[in-house]
Scaffold this active site. Structure first.
Site, PDB file in Angstrom:
ATOM      1  NE  ARG A 260      -3.787  -2.282   2.261  1.00  0.00           N
ATOM      2  CZ  ARG A 260      -4.695  -2.581   3.184  1.00  0.00           C
ATOM      3  NH1 ARG A 260      -4.848  -1.809   4.240  1.00  0.00           N
ATOM      4  NH2 ARG A 260      -5.438  -3.660   3.052  1.00  0.00           N
ATOM      5  NE  ARG A 275      -1.124   5.505   8.741  1.00  0.00           N
ATOM      6  CZ  ARG A 275      -2.450   5.448   8.672  1.00  0.00           C
ATOM      7  NH1 ARG A 275      -3.013   5.111   7.533  1.00  0.00           N
ATOM      8  NH2 ARG A 275      -3.209   5.725   9.708  1.00  0.00           N
ATOM      9  CD  GLU A 347      -8.650  -1.120  10.267  1.00  0.00           C
ATOM     10  OE1 GLU A 347      -8.528  -1.938   9.337  1.00  0.00           O
ATOM     11  OE2 GLU A 347      -8.852   0.098  10.095  1.00  0.00           O
ATOM     12  CB  SER A 350     -11.265  -4.292   8.286  1.00  0.00           C
ATOM     13  OG  SER A 350     -12.371  -3.688   7.648  1.00  0.00           O
ATOM     14  NE  ARG A 387      -1.929  -1.177  11.367  1.00  0.00           N
ATOM     15  CZ  ARG A 387      -2.754  -0.215  10.980  1.00  0.00           C
ATOM     16  NH1 ARG A 387      -3.882   0.010  11.630  1.00  0.00           N
ATOM     17  NH2 ARG A 387      -2.460   0.522   9.931  1.00  0.00           N
TER      18      ARG A 387
END
Length: 424
Positions: A260, A275, A347, A350, A387
């Site tokens: 990403r 991130r 988070e 998801s 993460r």
């Protein structure tokens, strides 16, 4: 994409969904106008085509001057048919382009609002009180460096900012966590998959990950995209197929590296591995019927929670607000783990119900009880990702910089109960 019949007959439903997402409704009017042009262009083309076929039969039976006149008309009509066909194709393309820009509808049960307007469904476990234990917690990067488990400096040297090496016990922690996730998925009836991380534009676009709001890497010379989740490859796996769902949902668990760009996140979470540009993940993906989609969504959430419980983390479950759903999601639940040094929930998982939005774009259908084909529903959910190492390290740390290994992960680290610092 949205069902064209629904859009044509109930445009206010689509407008209401866009309003809940915080987006303009102008696109609905553009699509309706394009749909009108498309249908009239197709009708004009088909009318001329029918006349052309009729003339062909007349020419075969005519003679003399009548045949000559009919042949001249046929020649002129042929050019008109080609022009009408081109106009119809152009109108079809315009309608398709606009339709694909439209996000999914949203659930009436989803909270309305932006990123901060989520609703907490459940809180599981209590964050550790480090003050009561008498020491200040270290963040995950400091712990990772003490354990010689994370090397950001050399990651940046080799690949640039937001890259890293997982090393020694760091690599073993991630591999163990991902293997445990696959094991859990297999126990729940998922087929494990190692998926491609490069996909064609029609697959990336079909899942809703291309467009104004998306953030992906593109290999322009090869016209391929790097996936940000194995959901993309798993959605494309059954593209242009008719599935047999008579025995229940088809479920796949994809293990892949993910990429990403994190465009627009400059200055956010630049320390450590919260991130980053590359990470590994095990992703659940389900194909089911529209009628079963909501129940399957709850099942995926339940399996995410089961995996988080194995990591012995404190976390909460949120119902994501409509303005933070993403293009393809109809409803989305996130699990957020407590990160001690940030004093906040972040988070980790998801899970999204995308209803038939992706299936319509990718032409994936099933046969119902009457033998008719209908679009399937697709759903996705995170089962483990890089993460997760952040709250695992921070939550289970000890005062001397060592880290207790969650019980479920110990078999993957040679039975070790505690990871000791390599340097202090």
């Amino acid at each position: 994409m949205i069902d064209a019949k629904l859009l044509r007959e109930n445009p206010d439903v689509v407008r209401a969904a866009l309003t809940k997402r915080g987006e303009s409704t102008d696109l609905v009017d553009q699509i309706l106008a394009a749909d009108g042009d498309r249908r009239s262009s197709i009708a004009a083309f088909e009318s001329l085509r029918a006349e052309q076929k009729g003339l062909g039969k007349q020419v075969a039976q005519a003679k003399g001057d009548e045949r000559t006149a009919l042949l001249e008309r046929t020649k002129a009509l042929s050019a008109e048919v080609k022009a009408k066909e081109a106009a119809a194709n152009e109108a079809e393309g315009r309608f398709d382009e606009l339709s694909r820009a439209l996000p999914n509808l949203v659930s009436d049960e989803a909270p309305v609002g932006g990123e901060k307007d989520f609703v907490v469904r459940e809180v599981v476990g209590k964050p550790r009180d480090f003050a009561a234990e008498g020491f200040e917690p270290r963040d995950h990067l400091e712990l990772g460096e003490l354990l010689d488990a994370i090397d950001m400096e050399r990651g940046a040297k080799v690949s640039g900012a937001r890259f890293y090496f997982l090393k020694g016990v760091g690599a073993l922690l991630q591999l163990g966590m991902l293997q445990l996730a696959v094991q859990l998925a297999v126990e729940k009836g998922f087929t494990p998959m190692i998926t491609p991380t490069l996909v064609k534009p029609e697959v990336m676009g079909g899942t809703g990950y291309l467009g104004a709001h998306q953030d992906v890497y593109q290999l322009r010379n090869d016209d391929l995209y790097l996936v940000g989740t194995s959901e993309v490859a798993l959605a494309g796996y059954h593209m242009d197929e008719i599935l047999d769902l008579s025995a229940g949902p088809k479920r796949y668990a994809g293990w892949s590296s993910c990429y990403r760009p994190e465009a627009g996140s400059y200055g956010k979470d630049t320390r450590g591995i919260i991130r980053v540009h590359q990470f590994d993940k095990v992703e659940m993906f389900s194909y089911t019927t529209l009628e079963d989609a909501a129940a399957e969504h709850e099942r995926l959430l339940g399996w995410e929670k089961e995996m988080l419980d194995k990591m012995e983390l404190a976390y909460r479950v949120i119902d994501t607000a409509t303005g933070d759903l993403g293009t393809s999601a109809y409803r989305k639940f996130d699990c957020e783990a407590w990160v001690p040094t940030q004093g906040a929930y972040r988070e980790l998982t998801s899970t999204s119900n995308t209803t038939d939005y992706q299936a319509r774009r990718l032409n994936i259908r099933h046969r119902d009880a009457d033998g008719k084909t209908r679009p399937v529903a697709t759903l996705n959910g995170t089962l483990a990702t890089t993460r997760w190492l952040v709250p695992i390290l921070e939550t289970h740390q000890l005062a001397d910089g060592s880290v207790r290994v969650p019980t479920a992960l110990r078999p993957y680290l040679g039975g070790r109960e505690v990871l000791e610092p390599v340097r202090r």
